[in-house]
Design a protein around this motif. Structure first.
Motif, short mmCIF file in Angstrom:
data_model
loop_
_atom_site.label_atom_id
_atom_site.label_comp_id
_atom_site.label_asym_id
_atom_site.label_seq_id
_atom_site.Cartn_x
_atom_site.Cartn_y
_atom_site.Cartn_z
N SER A 76 0.72 -1.26 0.31
CA SER A 76 0.10 -0.19 0.20
C SER A 76 0.82 1.25 0.02
N GLN A 77 2.11 1.03 -0.28
CA GLN A 77 2.98 2.55 -0.33
C GLN A 77 3.33 2.61 -1.81
N ARG A 78 3.15 3.94 -1.97
CA ARG A 78 3.64 4.27 -3.48
C ARG A 78 4.57 5.22 -3.12
N PHE A 79 5.67 5.21 -3.91
CA PHE A 79 6.96 6.07 -3.82
C PHE A 79 7.23 6.64 -4.93
N ALA A 111 6.32 9.88 -0.58
CA ALA A 111 5.70 8.85 -0.28
C ALA A 111 4.02 8.96 -0.06
N LYS A 112 3.40 7.91 -0.61
CA LYS A 112 1.79 8.20 -0.37
C LYS A 112 1.50 6.67 0.22
N THR A 113 0.41 6.70 0.84
CA THR A 113 -0.21 5.45 1.35
C THR A 113 -1.65 5.16 0.54
N VAL A 114 -1.96 4.18 -0.26
CA VAL A 114 -2.97 3.88 -1.10
C VAL A 114 -3.86 2.75 -0.73
N ILE A 115 -4.83 3.08 -0.43
CA ILE A 115 -5.97 2.13 0.25
C ILE A 115 -7.09 1.84 -0.74
N PRO A 116 -7.33 0.91 -1.22
CA PRO A 116 -8.39 0.81 -2.31
C PRO A 116 -9.65 0.83 -1.34
#
Length: 74
Positions: free
Chosen positions: A20-23, A30-35
């Motif tokens: 869930s970590q997009r760099f 850095a971003k956290t991506v939660i579907p």
């Protein structure tokens, strides 16, 4: 997953997403991506929480103009 992103701002970024970590390897962000739904995600980053919609190789952040083109690296 390593991918090149041609952003709505006309710049090209290199991204890597692990779980869930997009760099963003270009800017260091850095971003956290939660579907949240079939093609939607809640994205937590320095600007707060945003909602993204991804259809195929196009990704749009709601409330922002334009969209990003995603090109996967193999």
């Amino acid at each position: 997953m390593l991918q090149s992103v041609f952003g709505f701002d006309g710049q090209i970024h290199l991204e890597n997403q692990v779980s869930s970590q997009r760099f963003d390897l270009t800017t260091g962000e850095a971003k956290t991506v939660i579907p949240t739904a079939e093609n939607m995600s809640a994205v937590f980053g320095k600007d707060g929480v945003e909602t993204e919609i991804q259809v195929g190789q196009m990704r749009q952040t709601l409330g922002k103009p334009g969209f990003d083109w995603l090109f996967n690296k193999h």
